[in-house]
Design an enzyme around this catalytic site. Structure first.
Site, PDB file in Angstrom:
ATOM      1  N   ARG A  73      -4.106  13.311 -13.697  1.00 50.94           N
ATOM      2  CA  ARG A  73      -5.096  14.212 -13.084  1.00 50.94           C
ATOM      3  C   ARG A  73      -5.099  15.526 -13.864  1.00 50.94           C
ATOM      4  O   ARG A  73      -4.078  16.197 -13.976  1.00 50.94           O
ATOM      5  CB  ARG A  73      -4.732  14.477 -11.613  1.00 50.94           C
ATOM      6  N   HIS A 130     -11.098  23.679 -10.995  1.00 49.22           N
ATOM      7  CA  HIS A 130      -9.760  24.103 -10.554  1.00 49.22           C
ATOM      8  C   HIS A 130      -9.654  25.611 -10.819  1.00 49.22           C
ATOM      9  O   HIS A 130      -8.806  26.074 -11.581  1.00 49.22           O
ATOM     10  CB  HIS A 130      -8.679  23.302 -11.295  1.00 49.22           C
ATOM     11  N   GLU A 178      -8.717  22.590  -3.874  1.00 47.92           N
ATOM     12  CA  GLU A 178      -8.280  23.583  -2.878  1.00 47.92           C
ATOM     13  C   GLU A 178      -9.252  24.753  -2.706  1.00 47.92           C
ATOM     14  O   GLU A 178      -8.905  25.907  -2.997  1.00 47.92           O
ATOM     15  CB  GLU A 178      -6.891  24.129  -3.244  1.00 47.92           C
ATOM     16  N   ASN A 238      -3.359  17.770  -1.066  1.00 47.64           N
ATOM     17  CA  ASN A 238      -2.242  18.474  -1.692  1.00 47.64           C
ATOM     18  C   ASN A 238      -1.303  18.917  -0.587  1.00 47.64           C
ATOM     19  O   ASN A 238      -1.672  19.741   0.256  1.00 47.64           O
ATOM     20  CB  ASN A 238      -2.722  19.728  -2.453  1.00 47.64           C
ATOM     21  N   TYR A 298       2.529  20.475   0.296  1.00 45.42           N
ATOM     22  CA  TYR A 298       3.742  21.097  -0.228  1.00 45.42           C
ATOM     23  C   TYR A 298       4.775  21.415   0.844  1.00 45.42           C
ATOM     24  O   TYR A 298       5.959  21.300   0.621  1.00 45.42           O
ATOM     25  CB  TYR A 298       3.401  22.393  -0.983  1.00 45.42           C
ATOM     26  N   GLU A 318      -1.590  16.202  -5.101  1.00 48.21           N
ATOM     27  CA  GLU A 318      -0.509  17.091  -5.537  1.00 48.21           C
ATOM     28  C   GLU A 318       0.618  17.048  -4.523  1.00 48.21           C
ATOM     29  O   GLU A 318       0.380  17.013  -3.306  1.00 48.21           O
ATOM     30  CB  GLU A 318      -0.964  18.558  -5.634  1.00 48.21           C
TER      31      GLU A 318
END
Ligand code: NOJ
Length: 544
Positions: free
Chosen positions: A121, A166, A211, A351, A353, A419
């Site tokens: 990616r 991005h 995002e 994504n 985290y 991610e």
């Protein structure tokens, strides 16, 4: 003998598949990745494999790795502008050279091959392709660069997964207001169409935006990302609004014009931290849900259900009125726009985290802002492990919970994890190559994903680790090191050096998950009773 051989393997296959669970249950293979989390019901390692077509990837983004900020006709992006101004970024670092990936396609392909990923990616730099942001002025050198990268990936049997945006917006589009100007949706769509036309014969997985939550919030309200605006509680929502329309337009263009021939899929990547209620009270549970709605639901709800989440509409209207405004700071969509946006993602790119604890907290009307609109406070439990990044505490079980939240709220859409990763803090002189924390992080999160898939029926299709190499980590410059490969931005050749996690991640990829205990025994040649039994059983057959 010749006749027995296939039968022998066939028999073992049947026997072993039938005995998988029994073996896992009877041998004492209890294993926890983090000693901090050892709830036997929740945190024990699950053994097993993902479906055969599961995808394994690693990710980067153009501004974070490419460098070559002013080469071969590339235009300026808002990140070039922002990082060239003093005091925005840790030690005034910038992405002028970054990992020099613009000149190091071969090096990057080598390490991707070492990892054994099925997909890579990466993102396209809009101003590298369109220096002033518009299709009136196409930079062929930019197109050539991405063609070379895509061709090299395909030659290495690695499929490109391409993000169109991005965060590196052409500066010239910022000069006309950036994402707070509606017209950006039109410019983005034209740029997207050009990319589908030029690369869509080989790119089969597209991501429109990365995002949008972070781009809107950190760039337009907190002012810590480009373009560095601090407009409390207003521009953030307008930016999100345009981004949703831009995404939808690009999806429709792909769907109607390009998909019939190119046959790929296209989605959006959203960040979703899990919000765990701080207590069982109804108030805290509702506050935790608001936390997820304001982060993930803000973009996912319009796409997967239609329009903004009710709770966002209600909260922002209530707060706007309390300020004395006559209408909400959250713009509204027309019926036509709601329909344009609904249903425009073939998958949800997630994504993940970290997780935060959340409790209800009514905030005063002033100051006004995105956080105040939510009436909640969120924090990290001190007992959760620390990492090199203050905002990132590994909470693997939160990963499973957010996937289940998506399943429940949006009717089990396909999820691609776009991610997931962790960083150490280092100025680069210290090479922290023995990254046990990353091994723990990736292992535990992939394992929670396996539980979500096997036990909860979540339709998760792929996993992407962030990131291939240490790279320019936005406000933190090169100090937060998310890479599986170490890279020193002061090293003129920017050598990529594997950290210990490379072996462990590639083993997970090779095994497509986690070997069952008996598979581990067979693989290691250290056969337990069961292995010996299979062996003697096979000998009987051989003797026939
Ligand atoms: C998400 C962003 O997409 C990526 O650019 C960033 O480096 C990682 N989070 C880590 O902060």
């Amino acid at each position: 003998m010749m006749i027995w051989l296939p039968l022998h393997f066939f028999t073992i296959a049947i026997l072993t598949s039938g005995l998988k669970l029994t073996m896992a249950d009877t041998l004492n293979y209890d294993k926890f990745v983090y000693s901090e989390f050892n709830d036997p019901e929740r945190d024990q390692l699950l053994y097993g494999h993902f479906p055969d077509n599961f995808t394994w990837a690693v990710a980067t983004a153009s501004y974070q790795v490419e460098g070559a900020w002013n080469e071969d006709g590339k235009g300026l992006s808002i990140w070039d502008t922002f990082t060239h101004q003093p005091n925005h970024i840790y030690k005034n670092h910038n992405g002028d050279v970054a990992c020099d990936s613009y000149h190091k396609i071969a090096e990057d392909i080598d390490i991707l091959k070492d990892l054994g990923v099925t997909h890579y990616r990466f993102s396209l730099s809009w101003p590298r392709i369109l220096p002033d942001g518009t299709v009136d002025n196409i930079n062929n050198a930019g197109i050539d660069y991405y063609n070379r990268l895509i061709d090299a990936l395909i030659a290495a049997n690695i499929q490109p997964m391409v993000t169109l945006y991005h965060w590196d917006l052409p500066q010239s589009l910022q000069d006309i207001g950036g994402w707070s100007n509606d017209i950006l949706a039109v410019y983005f769509n034209l740029y997207a169409e050009l990319c589908f036309e030029k690369f869509g014969d080989r790119v089969k997985t597209w991501i429109t935006l990365n995002e949008p939550y972070i781009a809107a919030r950190m760039g337009h309200e907190m002012g810590v990302h480009a373009p560095g605006l601090r407009h409390q509680g207003t521009t953030i929502y307008r930016v999100g609004h345009t981004m949703l329309k831009a995404h939808a337009k690009a999806w429709h263009s792909y769907n109607t014009i390009y998909r019939p021939d190119q046959k790929g899929s296209i989605g959006i990547t959203l960040v979703g931290f899990w919000g765990e209620p701080a207590s069982d009270s109804d108030e805290d549970r509702a506050a935790a849900d608001r936390y997820v709605q304001f982060m993930l639901g803000w973009f996912a709800h319009p796409i997967f259900i239609g329009d903004y989440p009710d709770v966002m509409k209600e909260q922002i209207l209530k707060k706007s009125r309390a300020q004395g405004l006559t209408s909400s700071r959250l713009p509204s969509f027309t019926e036509e726009e709601i329909n344009l946006i609904r249903g425009t993602s073939d998958f949800i790119g997630l994504n993940y985290y970290t997780t935060q604890l959340v409790r209800h907290a009514e905030t005063e009307t002033l100051p006004v802002g995105f956080l105040e609109d939510q009436d909640q406070v969120a924090w990290y439990n001190e007992s959760w492990p620390k990492t090199g990044v203050p905002w990132l505490r590994p909470v693997p079980w939160g990963f499973r919970k957010i996937m289940n939240w998506i399943k429940m709220n949006y009717d089990n859409p396909p999820i691609i994890i776009t991610e997931n990763g962790v960083a150490e803090f280092s100025d680069g002189k210290e090479q922290l190559l023995n990254d046990t924390w990353r091994i723990q992080y990736i292992t535990s999160h992939v394992n929670e994903m396996l539980k979500a898939h096997h036990k909860d029926g979540v339709d998760v299709r792929g996993y992407t680790a962030w990131s291939l190499t240490d790279s320019f980590e936005w406000t933190a410059g090169y100090a937060y090191r998310f890479g599986l490969y170490y890279m020193n931005a002061d090293d003129p050749i920017r050598k990529r050096i594997p950290k210990a996690s490379v072996d462990s991640f590639s083993e997970i990829i090779r095994n497509n998950g986690f070997l069952l205990p008996y598979e581990q025994e067979i693989k290691m040649g250290a056969m337990g009773t069961f292995g010996k039994w299979i062996q003697s059983f096979s000998q009987v057959f051989r003797k026939g």
